[in-house]
Design a protein around this motif. Structure first.
Motif, short mmCIF file in Angstrom:
data_model
loop_
_atom_site.label_atom_id
_atom_site.label_comp_id
_atom_site.label_asym_id
_atom_site.label_seq_id
_atom_site.Cartn_x
_atom_site.Cartn_y
_atom_site.Cartn_z
N ARG A 42 -2.44 20.96 -1.89
CA ARG A 42 -2.63 22.03 -2.67
C ARG A 42 -3.38 23.09 -1.92
O ARG A 42 -3.28 24.27 -2.22
CB ARG A 42 -3.57 21.74 -3.88
CG ARG A 42 -2.79 20.73 -4.87
CD ARG A 42 -3.82 20.11 -6.01
NE ARG A 42 -3.14 19.25 -6.56
CZ ARG A 42 -3.00 18.94 -8.00
NH1 ARG A 42 -3.46 20.24 -8.63
NH2 ARG A 42 -2.17 18.20 -8.54
N ASN A 49 -3.13 31.15 -4.47
CA ASN A 49 -2.29 30.16 -5.58
C ASN A 49 -3.19 28.92 -5.62
O ASN A 49 -3.08 27.97 -6.40
CB ASN A 49 -1.20 29.61 -4.82
CG ASN A 49 -0.05 30.54 -4.76
OD1 ASN A 49 -0.13 31.63 -5.58
ND2 ASN A 49 0.91 30.17 -4.04
N TYR A 50 -4.64 29.04 -5.42
CA TYR A 50 -5.49 28.09 -5.50
C TYR A 50 -5.73 28.12 -7.08
O TYR A 50 -5.85 29.15 -7.64
CB TYR A 50 -6.87 28.30 -4.88
CG TYR A 50 -6.96 27.98 -3.21
CD1 TYR A 50 -5.63 27.54 -2.68
CD2 TYR A 50 -8.02 28.20 -2.34
CE1 TYR A 50 -5.48 27.38 -1.41
CE2 TYR A 50 -8.01 27.78 -1.19
CZ TYR A 50 -6.60 27.42 -0.55
OH TYR A 50 -6.84 26.88 0.98
N ALA A 51 -6.23 26.99 -7.72
CA ALA A 51 -6.86 26.83 -8.83
C ALA A 51 -7.81 27.54 -9.29
O ALA A 51 -9.02 27.68 -8.50
CB ALA A 51 -6.78 25.21 -9.47
N GLN A 52 -7.97 28.10 -10.48
CA GLN A 52 -8.97 28.77 -10.93
C GLN A 52 -9.37 28.29 -12.40
O GLN A 52 -8.48 28.74 -13.15
CB GLN A 52 -9.01 30.28 -10.99
CG GLN A 52 -8.92 30.96 -9.63
CD GLN A 52 -8.96 32.60 -9.54
OE1 GLN A 52 -8.99 33.23 -10.49
NE2 GLN A 52 -9.17 33.20 -8.41
N VAL A 53 -10.21 27.31 -12.41
CA VAL A 53 -10.51 26.81 -13.70
C VAL A 53 -11.88 27.18 -14.29
O VAL A 53 -12.82 27.13 -13.85
CB VAL A 53 -10.48 25.18 -13.41
CG1 VAL A 53 -10.89 24.37 -14.71
CG2 VAL A 53 -9.14 24.66 -12.75
N LYS A 57 -11.97 24.71 -19.79
CA LYS A 57 -11.05 23.93 -19.66
C LYS A 57 -11.50 22.59 -19.13
O LYS A 57 -11.01 21.71 -19.55
CB LYS A 57 -9.93 24.55 -18.60
CG LYS A 57 -8.73 23.63 -18.50
CD LYS A 57 -7.80 24.38 -17.41
CE LYS A 57 -6.30 23.73 -17.30
NZ LYS A 57 -5.34 24.43 -16.60
N ILE A 70 -11.37 19.92 -8.62
CA ILE A 70 -10.73 21.18 -8.49
C ILE A 70 -10.40 21.72 -7.24
O ILE A 70 -11.14 21.92 -6.42
CB ILE A 70 -11.37 22.47 -9.46
CG1 ILE A 70 -12.28 21.84 -10.66
CG2 ILE A 70 -10.74 23.49 -9.58
CD1 ILE A 70 -11.31 21.65 -11.62
N GLY A 72 -9.67 24.66 -5.84
CA GLY A 72 -10.00 25.84 -6.05
C GLY A 72 -11.36 26.33 -6.30
O GLY A 72 -12.40 25.68 -6.01
N LEU A 125 -7.99 18.79 -11.99
CA LEU A 125 -7.46 19.78 -13.06
C LEU A 125 -7.02 21.16 -12.28
O LEU A 125 -7.32 21.35 -11.25
CB LEU A 125 -8.59 20.24 -14.02
CG LEU A 125 -9.15 19.29 -14.76
CD1 LEU A 125 -10.43 19.68 -15.54
CD2 LEU A 125 -8.09 18.79 -15.78
N GLN A 126 -6.11 21.87 -12.80
CA GLN A 126 -5.70 23.06 -12.07
C GLN A 126 -5.40 24.20 -13.19
O GLN A 126 -5.37 23.88 -14.39
CB GLN A 126 -4.31 22.60 -11.37
CG GLN A 126 -3.24 22.17 -12.12
CD GLN A 126 -1.91 22.00 -11.28
OE1 GLN A 126 -1.91 22.10 -10.13
NE2 GLN A 126 -0.91 21.74 -11.91
#
Length: 126
Positions: A42, A49-53, A57, A70, A72, A125-126
């Motif tokens: 990832r 494109n990294y997750a932003q949580v 959530k 996470i 990201g 989580l993503q």
């Protein structure tokens, strides 16, 4: 011209990223923990494109006392009313404050690898 000479080479601008990716892959090999290889894949993707949580959530999908990872950034939007341990590549200042307020913990991915080398009981989580 061949495709290889025209191809754009992706390089990480943050010097922490390639070191972290290498450490994740090594940890995955040593402990046969597929979770670290998954996180490394990832993080190999472009940073956009990294997750932003958001915390909302995390609050929705994590149980009290659970460990969440996470790959990201964790953002401070929303409410968090569960004491969870959150490991992430990056945190906003607001997110860190809100997690600490409810008795949770903020860890870097590196710290999580040291604490839990087998990667058991971690929810991504993503």
């Amino acid at each position: 011209m061949s495709k290889t000479t025209n191809a754009k080479i992706q390089r990480k601008t943050n010097p922490r990223t390639p070191v972290l990716i290498a450490a994740l892959k090594e940890e995955a090999r040593q402990n046969e923990a597929a979770i670290w290889r998954d996180v490394a894949k990832r993080l190999e993707k472009p940073g956009k494109n990294y997750a932003q949580v958001n915390l909302s959530k995390i609050n929705r999908y994590a149980k009290d006392g659970e460990t969440v990872l996470i790959a990201g950034k964790v953002l401070g939007s929303g409410l968090l009313n569960k004491a969870v341990t959150v490991a992430a590549y990056n945190f906003s200042a607001t997110a860190m404050e809100k997690i600490a307020e409810v008795g949770g913990k903020c860890l870097t991915i590196e710290e999580m690898m040291k604490e839990n080398p087998k990667g058991s009981g971690i929810k991504i989580l993503q």
